[in-house]
Structures are given as structure tokens and as C-alpha cells.
Write an enzyme that holds these catalytic residues in place. Structure first.
Site, PDB file in Angstrom:
ATOM      1  N   SER A 284       0.821  -1.384  -0.027  1.00 53.94           N
ATOM      2  CA  SER A 284      -0.052   0.042   0.046  1.00 53.94           C
ATOM      3  C   SER A 284       0.869   1.038  -0.194  1.00 53.94           C
ATOM      4  O   SER A 284       2.042   1.333   0.277  1.00 53.94           O
ATOM      5  CB  SER A 284      -0.991   0.086   1.267  1.00 53.94           C
ATOM      6  N   ASP A 285       0.312   2.456  -0.345  1.00 53.30           N
ATOM      7  CA  ASP A 285       1.007   3.791  -0.067  1.00 53.30           C
ATOM      8  C   ASP A 285       0.891   3.890   1.431  1.00 53.30           C
ATOM      9  O   ASP A 285       0.245   3.468   2.140  1.00 53.30           O
ATOM     10  CB  ASP A 285       0.345   4.793  -1.163  1.00 53.30           C
ATOM     11  N   TRP A 286       1.623   5.078   1.648  1.00 54.77           N
ATOM     12  CA  TRP A 286       1.847   5.405   2.998  1.00 54.77           C
ATOM     13  C   TRP A 286       0.289   5.674   3.606  1.00 54.77           C
ATOM     14  O   TRP A 286      -0.565   6.452   3.391  1.00 54.77           O
ATOM     15  CB  TRP A 286       2.485   6.631   3.249  1.00 54.77           C
ATOM     16  N   THR A 287      -0.011   4.892   4.700  1.00 52.81           N
ATOM     17  CA  THR A 287      -1.196   4.752   5.437  1.00 52.81           C
ATOM     18  C   THR A 287      -2.329   4.625   4.605  1.00 52.81           C
ATOM     19  O   THR A 287      -3.453   4.976   5.058  1.00 52.81           O
ATOM     20  CB  THR A 287      -1.461   5.933   6.282  1.00 52.81           C
ATOM     21  N   SER A 288      -2.308   4.092   3.105  1.00 58.10           N
ATOM     22  CA  SER A 288      -3.514   4.288   2.458  1.00 58.10           C
ATOM     23  C   SER A 288      -4.445   3.040   2.788  1.00 58.10           C
ATOM     24  O   SER A 288      -5.503   3.363   2.495  1.00 58.10           O
ATOM     25  CB  SER A 288      -3.222   4.064   0.912  1.00 58.10           C
TER      26      SER A 288
END
Length: 750
Positions: A284-288
Site C-alpha cells: 500500500s502507499d503510506w497509510t492508504s
């Protein structure tokens, strides 16, 4: 060049040190067996740990917690550990103190260099030179892996048509074919020829998918993309990365047609896994994953974990929901254990492929970089790529290159001596002091041959003061020519840097007017991470370079071009709007039923009942871009002639197109020849032009050369509304020339 930048201890090679001998990791059935054996010994908590990634943060309490998670086998990866000492500290705990001793995978955003910075990716694409771009990625991998970083979150393959979006700086242009070739080159560069060598790092195609279509160019915003457009425009570069062997993908922040891409089984499972047979893993992207909650797609962290895992995200970046809620989701049959096992298999497979199980401390087996002087070999590539990335947009009356008669030069502007701003939006372990600025390079290159006068005019790109104008005007009046360095500093480009206005920020436009009032010839050099709108300044300047953010060797590259040591060859890979109101603007648009007519600006003369002049247009500005895709000037000129077209012999044949290019100027140069086609009739409407080939063609003054493009007929097709790729028979137009506005036209029938 300053000698401190040429200093080199044992220059890092572009390949692994031949004295390093590593045992080959398992492959084929042996790799499958090794993964299954290890998977069979893992607890559910350890599996969920492999699916979790934490960021190293500089807070003592957080570090203690992170170390304990590693010790428990509750983490599979760490990002933002940027030095060898940090990497080795965490890795030692993983392989010596955790139960199964599974090594960690360390990731970092090595986007356009690590210690040696290359131009931003958008600038790199303007070189139209995949081989050179691949060399730059290889160097970045060599430097980063020397500190233990074995995973980069690059290349960024998002296609965008909106200069307001700050992350356009990280893209490789608006065209699917060019982005595919550049992206694949970056994958090959990062990953190298042998993944298990200590200088190879896993690449990551991001952001999957549609992130660049954010509404209003506002970062993280909603994207609405019809399926035909998704498949024909936004997915090809990602597919090219897969075909190049990319090991990982990153899911995007955005929702796509109402379903967030970090929990979107249609793109992550159906397309990526089922259609493309991708067997690496998705992070995932940062905290997505956590952001599924504000998206309104999940009620809480527990549901966010369930939807992301079910959607196809194998590893969660930063937020802790997988390891917090995964076991309960399995226990209550809200997720099948098979989803967990499949994700862990993919993650372990990549770790085995990178040789981490046999050599978890690969940094020890490679030379240090950040503690040593910059490598002359690496700097030479950075200089060449920067030189090939800077686009000449204007050269009125042959002002450039500057002649030997030029005895005094005023170097003015807030970006003339800002090493920090030359670095761009991702700068890893580089230092502003590593960068050679335009001012420094001109001083060193010209030495006593010409007087260099310097006055910044404004302290920063966003400065609202005019206090320093007087000194700048004074310097300009004393000079034969002015090099005016304006634009955006690095803080205005990149993630979360969307802009509603694309003019020169701060008081830079006023500074330009003050310098122009002196009557001295101006060479305008614009540094930026996106296309800007500057019609008034363009009209008054004698010459204009678009330099982007060129990286460590910004100054030497620009000096080479200004002084004629190098001849400009770069061409734009995004369309430049005349005004923000034209956005989105891109060359491969569709024709519409009422295409704009030439010189059709103004209020229509007719009425809806008598629609004279009722075309797809603006009434107050031309519909064409200020500078089209593929455009760029040289110190010489090129002419195209003798177009020859051989139609494919059926859908399994090959389109062959040739043309003669002649260097009609007085200097040697490189022309980037481009091939475009148009499918005139289709099941769905087709773009007015599509890039189908390009080639860098070096030509001496007066030299002619025949170039030939061979395009498989299969590449003339498209995805239809049923999601099927088809190649339709019918008539096509074809153009060869120096930009997307090429006029040498032919036709053929498939």
C-alpha cells in the site's frame, strides 16, 4: 568542474564488484519449495508480520517499539532507514533474535538518485533516451544498496495531463508508449541483471492505478476513468514494468470510480494477478489502508484491513491494521487464510530472489557511498542526462550559444545559486553542497575569460519583496547578456504541492520586467517541477531554456548548453498550456464531432439554430498548447522528406515507415525523430495522434540519414468497451517529424 566533485576513491562500478561471490538463491521449483517450507513453519502472527511495514522514525519510544516488533517477527519490512548503521541494527535483530530469523526488506524512495541526484523523472523523459535513463537507475541502485537499501518505490508510472498536480514532476510524461519505455528502463536499471547481487534492488511500479487523473489536479483527489481509457492510456506503462520483471507494485491513494485502489480487487486481483499473471507483491502507499476510513469505504481499522487484504494489497505500509486485526478476521471467517498465505508467499519469494536469506547484510559487501566523495563516473552520467533533459524553447536571432565576444554575464534570479532547489522533490542522502549551481559552473568554466556578475534579485522563489531588485538591475546594466534563473524551487513541486496558478511565483515576474527594462538580451532559464505559464516573459526573452530540476550536475549541464559545448536535443514529454484554463491538455486527445478550426478564437457569429463557428474551442484563447508534446529546439535545424510507408500484411504483419532526415544547419546535432499514427475509424473513437516510435538520430552538419520504424500491427490496436484488445482493419494516417505537430504525412490500410 570543481576538483572536489571529481574526487573519487574506488569508483563504484555499474555492476557488482566482481570479487564478491554470493551463493545463488533458490530458483524455479527450489524457490517454491523453500517458500512453502518456511511458510509451513510460520504462525499466523508471523505471517501477518511479514505483511506489515513500519517506518523508522527518530523518536526513541517509537524505535524501542519497532525493535520489539522486529524481535517478535511482527514486521516484514522497514522504510526510511537511510544509513547502513540503521539498517544493520534492525537486520541484526531480525536474523539473530526473531524466532524464524526472516530478514527484513528495507525500502526507500530512491526516485531520481540516492547520493548522486539525476534530473527529476519528468526531465529524464525529455531525453527520450531509455538507455541513459537505465544507467541512472543502475547508479542509484549501486549507491543505495551500499547502505543496505534493497527496495525502491520507483518508477512512478502515473500518466497525467494536468500540470497543476505537483507529482507530475515524478512522472515520465503524458504518453503511454514513452512512459512504458522509460519505466521499463528504470526497472531494468534498479533491478540489474541478477537480482541476488548486492547492488540490485527491487523496483516498485507506482501508483496502481489512475492516481495522475486526480480531479482538479488536487493531490489524493477522486479519479473517474472510463475502462477503455484506463486500459488504453493509464495501464500500459504498468504492464510494461511487469514485462520488464518488476518485483513489486504500490497501490495508489485515490479512489477509482468509487472504489479506493488500495482495496480494489478489480485492478489488483483481476487485472494485475489474473490477466497479467504478476507473482510479485503489492504494497500500500503510506497509510492508504487506514485512509479507507476517511474515504468512507471502511468503518474502522478492522474493516479497512479486511477490505485491503481482500482487495489484493499484500503489505500494509505504516498503519498497523493487518497485524492488529488480521487474526480475528481469520478466526471469524471474514477472510480466508488462503489470502494471507498467498500474500506471504509473494513477499517471501521476493526476499529469496534478492538473496536476503543468505546475505541479509549485503551492505557489508559493497563500497560505502555517502561517506566517500562523489564518484566521477556517476557524476559524468548525471551531467550527460541533465544536458539531454534541458529543453531549448527559444533562440531568437541565434543568441545562443554565447560567443567568445561575450565578456560580461549577469547571472540573476533566486535559483541561480541554490543548490538545494536544483535537487528536486526527492533527494535521499544528497546534500545541497553536492550540487554545482549555474552560477558556480559559469564562474569555473569561464574563469578569467568573462566577468560574472551575480545578484539574486529575490532571496527565494516565493519571496514577495522587491528590495534586492536595484542590485539586480545594476548588474544587468553592466553585462553584455543576462542569464535569468527563475521558476519553482523544489518545495513547490512534488507530493501535496498542487497549484491553482502556474505563473512564476512571488515577485519573479516583476523582477523579469525590471531586468527586461534595461534592454539587455535575456536568456531565461526556468527551473521547475511542472509546466509553467509564462507567455509575457517568453515574448520578451531572447532565448529560453526549460531546465526542470536537473540534480547534482545542474550547473555544468546548463553551462555546456549555454556555451555550446553541447547542443540541445531534449524535447518535451508533456504539453504546456497557454493558460491554466486549458487544463487538461494533451496531444493524443480525441477529435470530437466539432473539432476546433484554425484561427477560430472569438464569439461565434451564429446561433444554436444556425451554428456558424460553433466548434469545440475557447472564445478567448487558442485550443492548442503553448508548446506541444515532442517539441524542442537545437542550435541546428533538421528537415524531413521522402516518407515511405509499407502497410502491414494483415494483423500479424509489420508497419514499416521510413523518412530522410537532413541536418540543414551549421552545427552537428541530435534530432529526436518521432512516428505518429491515427486510426481513422474505430469501434471507439481514437486519438488524433498516437506515438508509435522514436529514435535519437545524431547528424553532422549537412548530413542526411534514412531512418526506419518497424511497428508490429498488433501495436496498432486498442481495448474496446468489452475490455478486449482488438486490431481493426481500416485506414490509418502516419506522420514522421520532430514533434507531435509533424506535417510529413502518409497513409496506409490495414
Amino acid at each position: 568542474m570543481r576538483t572536489r566533485f571529481l574526487a573519487s576513491v574506488a569508483c563504484l562500478s555499474l555492476v557488482a564488484n566482481p570479487q564478491i561471490s554470493l551463493a545463488a538463491p533458490p530458483a524455479g521449483p527450489a524457490l517454491d519449495a523453500a517458500v512453502e517450507e518456511l511458510l509451513g513453519r510460520m504462525t499466523l502472527a508471523e505471517k501477518l508480520g511479514q505483511m506489515s511495514q513500519a517506518s523508522r522514525q527518530p523518536y526513541a519510544d517509537h524505535l524501542r517499539d519497532t525493535k520489539e516488533l522486529v524481535r517478535q517477527g511482527a514486521l516484514g519490512s522497514i522504510l526510511n532507514a537511510t544509513t547502513r548503521d540503521q539498517v544493520e541494527e534492525f537486520q541484526r535483530i531480525a536474523v539473530e533474535e526473531s524466532r524464524l530469523k526472516i530478514p527484513l526488506l528495507f525500502g526507500l524512495d530512491v526516485i531520481h538518485g540516492y547520493r548522486t541526484l539525476f534530473p527529476i523523472p519528468l526531465a529524464q523523459s525529455c531525453s527520450w533516451n531509455p538507455d541513459l535513463v537505465q544507467k541512472a537507475a543502475r547508479i542509484a541502485a549501486v549507491e543505495a544498496t551500499a547502505e543496505g537499501i534493497r527496495w525502491t518505490f520507483a518508477p512512478m508510472l502515473d500518466l497525467t495531463r494536468d500540470a497543476r498536480w505537483g507529482r507530475i514532476a515524478e512522472t515520465v510524461g503524458e504518453d503511454p508508449l514513452l512512459a512504458s519505455r522509460m519505466g521499463a528502463a528504470m526497472v531494468r536499471g534498479f533491478q540489474g541483471d541478477d537480482l541476488s547481487l548486492p547492488t540490485s534492488m527491487a523496483a516498485c511500479g507506482k501508483h496502481f492505478v489512475g492516481y495522475g487523473a486526480a480531479e482538479a489536479g488536487r493531490d489524493y483527489n477522486t479519479t473517474l476513468i472510463p475502462d477503455t481509457e484506463l486500459r488504453n492510456a493509464y495501464l500500459p506503462a504498468f504492464k510494461a514494468a511487469k514485462d520488464a520483471g518488476v518485483l513489486t507494485y504500490m497501490s495508489a491513494f485515490n479512489d477509482l470510480n468509487g472504489v479506493p485502489t488500495s482495496a480494489n480487487p478489480r485492478v489488483l486481483r483481476k487485472i494485475l494477478r489474473d490477466e497479467w499473471a504478476f507473482n510479485g507483491f503489492v504494497v500500500s502507499d503510506w497509510t492508504s489502508v487506514d485512509e479507507l476510513i476517511p474515504h468512507g469505504f471502511a468503518a474502522d481499522g478492522r474493516q479497512a484491513a479486511q477490505r485491503a487484504i481482500a482487495g489484493g494489497v499484500d503489505m500494509e505500509m505504516v498503519s498497523p491494521h493487518y497485524r492488529t486485526f488480521g487474526a480475528d478476521l481469520i478466526a471469524k471467517n471474514e477472510l480466508p487464510l488462503a489470502f494471507i498465505d498467498d500474500s506471504v508467499r509473494r513477499i517471501l519469494r521476493v526476499k529469496f530472489q534478492l538473496g536476503l536469506f543468505d546475505h541479509p547484510f549485503t551492505a557489508k559487501e559493497t563500497p560505502r557511498t555517502s561517506k566517500n566523495p562523489l564518484s566521477a563516473e556517476h557524476l559524468a552520467v548525471a551531467r550527460e542526462l541533465a544536458t539531454q533533459s534541458i529543453v531549448l524553447l527559444k533562440n531568437d536571432r541565434g543568441l545562443l550559444p554565447l560567443s567568445s565576444a561575450t565578456k560580461s554575464i549577469a547571472v540573476i534570479g533566486p535559483l541561480a545559486d541554490s543548490g538545494d532547489d536544483m535537487r528536486g522533490c526527492w533527494f535521499c542522502e544528497s546534500s545541497p553542497g553536492d550540487t554545482i549551481t549555474p552560477l558556480a559552473a559559469l564562474k569555473e568554466t569561464l574563469g578569467p575569460r568573462a566577468q560574472i556578475l551575480h545578484a539574486p534579485g529575490t532571496k527565494r522563489d516565493i519571496d514577495d519583496s522587491t528590495d534586492a531588485f536595484a542590485a539586480a538591475v545594476k548588474a544587468a546594466k553592466k553585462a553584455d547578456v543576462v542569464i535569468l534563473c527563475l521558476g519553482e524551487g523544489r518545495d513547490l513541486a512534488g507530493e501535496a504541492r498542487s497549484r491553482a496558478f502556474l505563473n512564476l511565483p512571488g515577485t519573479q515576474e516583476k523582477l523579469f520586467d525590471a531586468i527586461a527594462a534595461t534592454g539587455k538580451p535575456i536568456v531565461l532559464v526556468i527551473f521547475a517541477g511542472r509546466p509553467l505559464v509564462f507567455p509575457a516573459q517568453f515574448a520578451k526573452a531572447r532565448a529560453v531554456f526549460y531546465a526542470w530540476h536537473p540534480g547534482t550536475m545542474a550547473g555544468p549541464a546548463l553551462a555546456d548548453l549555454l556555451l555550446g559545448t553541447a547542443n540541445p536535443s531534449a524535447k518535451l514529454t508533456v504539453s504546456f498550456p497557454r493558460t491554466v484554463g486549458q487544463i487538461p491538455i494533451y496531444y493524443n486527445h480525441r477529435n470530437t464531432g466539432r473539432p476546433p478550426q484554425k484561427e477560430n478564437v472569438g464569439i461565434p457569429m451564429g446561433t444554436p439554430q444556425d451554428p456558424q463557428g460553433y466548434y469545440s474551442k475557447f472564445i478567448d484563447v487558442h485550443s492548442t498548447p503553448e508548446f506541444p508534446f515532442g517539441h524542442g529546439l537545437s542550435y541546428t535545424t533538421f528537415a524531413y522528406s521522402d516518407l515511405q510507408v509499407t502497410a502491414p500484411s494483415g494483423t500479424n504483419g509489420t508497419l514499416t515507415v521510413s523518412a530522410v532526415i537532413k541536418n540543414t544547419g551549421s552545427r552537428d546535432g541530435v534530432e529526436i525523430a518521432q512516428l505518429y499514427t491515427r486510426d481513422l475509424i474505430g469501434q471507439i473513437t481514437r486519438p488524433v495522434r498516437e506515438l508509435k516510435g522514436f529514435e535519437r538520430v545524431p547528424l553532422k552538419s549537412g548530413e542526411s540519414r534514412t531512418i526506419t520504424f518497424n511497428v508490429p500491427a498488433s501495436e496498432l490496436g486498442f481495448f474496446n468497451e468489452d475490455g478486449r484488445y482488438i486490431v481493426e482493419p481500416g485506414k490509418f494516417h502516419v506522420w514522421v517529424g520532430g514533434s507531435s505537430t509533424a506535417t510529413l504525412i502518409g497513409e496506409f490500410e490495414l
